[in-house]
Design a protein around this motif. Structure first.
Motif, PDB file in Angstrom:
ATOM      1  N   ALA A   5       0.748  -1.293  -0.156  1.00 45.48           N
ATOM      2  CA  ALA A   5       0.101  -0.100  -0.122  1.00 45.48           C
ATOM      3  C   ALA A   5       0.747   1.277  -0.120  1.00 45.48           C
ATOM      4  O   ALA A   5       0.670   2.428  -0.701  1.00 45.48           O
ATOM      5  N   PHE A   6       2.044   1.230   0.353  1.00 48.58           N
ATOM      6  CA  PHE A   6       3.005   2.362   0.665  1.00 48.58           C
ATOM      7  C   PHE A   6       3.473   2.665  -0.641  1.00 48.58           C
ATOM      8  O   PHE A   6       4.090   3.731  -0.848  1.00 48.58           O
ATOM      9  N   ALA A   7       3.434   1.644  -1.681  1.00 47.02           N
ATOM     10  CA  ALA A   7       4.058   1.827  -3.028  1.00 47.02           C
ATOM     11  C   ALA A   7       3.090   2.683  -3.814  1.00 47.02           C
ATOM     12  O   ALA A   7       3.413   3.338  -4.784  1.00 47.02           O
ATOM     13  N   GLY A  58      -3.072  -4.767  -6.068  1.00 53.16           N
ATOM     14  CA  GLY A  58      -3.731  -5.528  -6.994  1.00 53.16           C
ATOM     15  C   GLY A  58      -5.015  -4.713  -7.265  1.00 53.16           C
ATOM     16  O   GLY A  58      -4.893  -3.426  -7.899  1.00 53.16           O
ATOM     17  N   ASP A  59      -6.095  -5.396  -7.375  1.00 52.83           N
ATOM     18  CA  ASP A  59      -7.580  -4.894  -7.671  1.00 52.83           C
ATOM     19  C   ASP A  59      -8.438  -4.078  -6.602  1.00 52.83           C
ATOM     20  O   ASP A  59      -9.352  -3.681  -6.721  1.00 52.83           O
ATOM     21  N   TYR A  97      -8.911  -5.269   3.533  1.00 57.34           N
ATOM     22  CA  TYR A  97      -9.188  -4.605   2.763  1.00 57.34           C
ATOM     23  C   TYR A  97     -10.618  -4.188   3.207  1.00 57.34           C
ATOM     24  O   TYR A  97     -11.478  -4.815   3.225  1.00 57.34           O
ATOM     25  N   TRP A  98     -10.616  -2.904   3.965  1.00 58.88           N
ATOM     26  CA  TRP A  98     -11.691  -2.336   4.674  1.00 58.88           C
ATOM     27  C   TRP A  98     -12.605  -1.337   4.052  1.00 58.88           C
ATOM     28  O   TRP A  98     -11.898  -0.488   3.554  1.00 58.88           O
TER      29      TRP A  98
END
Length: 110
Positions: A33-35, A62-63, A84-85
């Protein structure tokens, strides 16, 4: 020439396994997520203390849009949660002005 900086991640192995069981996300995946160049970093004011500030990093992986919960310790990013919230997705879409198509009842059309 500028010095290259490298972000170092760490986590507790037992907490990683517990997170995988509860949310289906390994911390090795959550660090991605940091990327995301459009990632959103927000302080977790509910769970932060004077001794340790906690944060969310919300970014595409990803998606989906993944939320990593983390803190800074000894110059490293220490991940202690990820998933994935819906709330993270909502914040990410709002901050990045993303408009999703719905079926007219508010349900995603995918």
């Amino acid at each position: 020439m500028p010095e290259e900086t490298s972000t170092t991640f760490e986590w507790d192995a037992d907490k990683d396994l517990a997170n995988q069981g509860k949310h289906g996300v390994a911390f090795a995946l959550a660090q991605r997520a940091f990327a995301d160049p459009k990632r959103v970093i927000a302080e977790d004011v509910t769970h932060s203390t004077e001794a340790e500030k906690r944060h969310y990093c919300i970014g595409t992986v990803g998606d989906g849009i993944l939320t990593a919960r983390f803190t800074y310790r000894a110059g490293k990013i220490r991940i202690f949660g990820g998933g994935y919230w819906r709330k993270g997705r909502h914040i990410y879409e709002e901050e990045n002005h993303v408009h999703r198509r719905t079926d007219g009842r508010g349900q995603d059309r995918r």
